[in-house]
Design an enzyme around this catalytic site. Structure first.
Site, PDB file in Angstrom:
ATOM      1  N   THR A  52      20.029  24.090 -42.870  1.00  0.00           N
ATOM      2  CA  THR A  52      19.289  23.391 -41.815  1.00  0.00           C
ATOM      3  C   THR A  52      18.930  24.351 -40.672  1.00  0.00           C
ATOM      4  O   THR A  52      17.839  24.278 -40.116  1.00  0.00           O
ATOM      5  CB  THR A  52      20.120  22.203 -41.275  1.00  0.00           C
ATOM      6  OG1 THR A  52      20.650  21.512 -42.405  1.00  0.00           O
ATOM      7  CG2 THR A  52      19.283  21.261 -40.457  1.00  0.00           C
ATOM      8  N   CYS A 102      29.204   7.332 -30.921  1.00  0.00           N
ATOM      9  CA  CYS A 102      29.387   6.904 -29.522  1.00  0.00           C
ATOM     10  C   CYS A 102      30.517   5.888 -29.393  1.00  0.00           C
ATOM     11  O   CYS A 102      31.045   5.679 -28.326  1.00  0.00           O
ATOM     12  CB  CYS A 102      28.081   6.335 -28.970  1.00  0.00           C
ATOM     13  SG  CYS A 102      27.679   4.676 -29.593  1.00  0.00           S
TER      14      CYS A 102
HETATM   15 ZN    ZN Z   1      27.120   4.883 -31.917  1.00  0.00          ZN
END
Ligand code: ZN
Ligand code: NAD
Length: 382
Positions: A52, A102
């Protein structure tokens, strides 16, 4: 340099900067700003190179974003933390990850997904989320980030959601390869294909990702692991990964799925596609046994590719799945992958075929462009 003496200050350090697409990286002194809210600044000790990085450095298929600091497979130590960061502290050993967790969004709360709404990989963004700016500069000129990690720098700033805290006893020069490709292939097998003990597993593409998928099959107790690659040179290396049979589609006049069906009395139990080739994706699906076979797609296809198969293949109880980063949630799951290495269930040494000092980083690009070896570890202190 002790962590407390630099907290809150700009750090000057060495970084390998890509000024232009496809041109060798240049060692520069960069300024790295302190971490802002929900960010951490890391001292990178080891980094490695994956396709990548090379793909975006070449910038043939996408909008170029330069100057940029690449790098996303790495291991390091937390130097300082920004406001609101509670679960990391200076001195913690970590792996930065190109995709995040998150812990608040629907994906992070789902047991089934690792595709975080906030921190899912974004290859176009070259800045931090908090203020839309870069933390890197040279004489006031901003240098762009790459996939939120930019590990080709002695220090980097990363969102806390893209940092996995790991066992401090784990050797970072080995486990750094778990930041991307190796976890992807391993997780494709262990988390998604889930072969039963004694089963037959086909792996399409014997690069680092495919060999990690084979390692997952070995760990699962597969009795037969069939490696399929167009490049016969890959077969020697693959023997170290427990691959028992080799098929080069070029050696046969008929489609490789038919060759596999003949070898296995009707089809393999599981297949994992790690090539990025649309033909291999279709073969990987059509080679699984009817009634129970599961195929898992890992490779990233070309923009205009379309998957074509007869619907009867699906009606006959074959399953096709896809996976991103091996379905691992970076913060919740990577520490346990590191533990698999620590308790000798998972072998990583065989993936590491080269090592260079940071100043020789362009050599690591040459190895990868030549298709020489699997992973080259770049030592930041050398
Ligand atoms: Zn999240
Ligand atoms: P690699 O180039 O080292 O290996 C790919 C191998 O596939 C090569 O050996 C090549 O000869 C072989 N191959 C190509 N076409 C083939 C075909 N038609 N039949 C059989 N073999 C074929 O690549 P890698 O680093 O191991 O990565 C593999 C793929 O995984 C890439 O497409 C990469 O973009 C993708 N990837 C996906 C994720 C994800 O989260 N889904 C993450 C990382 C990498």
């Amino acid at each position: 340099m002790s962590s407390s003496s630099t907290a809150g200050q700009v750090i000057r350090c060495k970084a390998a900067v890509a000024w232009e697409a496809g041109k060798p990286l240049v060692m520069e002194e960069v300024e790295v700003a302190p971490p802002q809210a929900m960010e951490v600044r890391l001292k990178i000790l080891f980094t490695s190179l994956c396709h990548t990085d090379v793909y975006f450095w070449e910038a043939k298929g996408q909008t170029p974003l330069f100057p940029r600091i690449f790098g996303h497979e790495a291991g390091g130590i937390v130097e300082s933390v920004g406001e609101g960061v509670t679960d990391l502290k200076p001195g913690d050993h970590v792996l930065p990850v190109f995709t995040g967790e998150c812990k608040e969004c629907r994906h992070c709360k789902s047991e089934e997904s690792n595709m975080c709404d906030l921190l899912r990989i974004n290859t176009d963004r070259g800045v931090m989320l908090n203020d839309g700016k870069s933390r890197f500069s040279i004489n006031g000129q901003p240098i762009y980030h790459f996939v939120g990690t930019s590990t080709f720098s002695e220090y980097t700033v990363v969102h806390v959601g893209c940092v996995a805290k790991i066992n401090p006893a784990a050797p970072l020069d080995k486990v750094c390869v778990l930041s991307c490709g190796i976890s992807t292939g391993l997780g494709a097998t262990l988390n998604v294909a889930k072969p039963k003990k004694g089963s037959t597993v086909a792996v399409f593409g014997l690069g680092a990702v495919g060999l990690a998928a084979a390692e997952g099959a070995r760990i699962s107790g597969a009795s037969r692991i069939i490696g399929i690659d167009l490049n016969a040179k890959r077969f020697d290396e693959a023997k170290k990964f427990g691959v028992t049979d080799f098929v080069n589609p070029k050696d046969h006049d008929k489609p490789v799925q038919e060759v596999l069906a003949e070898m296995t009395n009707g089809g393999v139990d599981r297949s994992i596609e790690c090539t990025g080739s649309i033909n291999a994706m279709i073969s990987a699906f059509e080679c699984v046994h009817d009634g129970w076979g599961v195929a898992v797609l890992v490779g990233v296809p070309n923009k205009d590719d379309a998957f074509k198969t007869h619907p009867m293949n699906i009606l006959n109880e074959r399953t096709i799945k896809g996976t991103f980063f091996g379905n691992y949630k970076p913060r919740s799951d990577l520490p346990s992958v590191v533990e698999k290495y620590m308790n000798k269930e998972l072998e990583l040494e065989k993936f590491i075929t080269h090592e260079v000092s940071f100043s020789e980083i362009n050599k690591a690009f040459e190895y990868m462009l030549r298709g020489d070896g699997l992973r080259c570890i770049i030592r930041m202190d050398a």
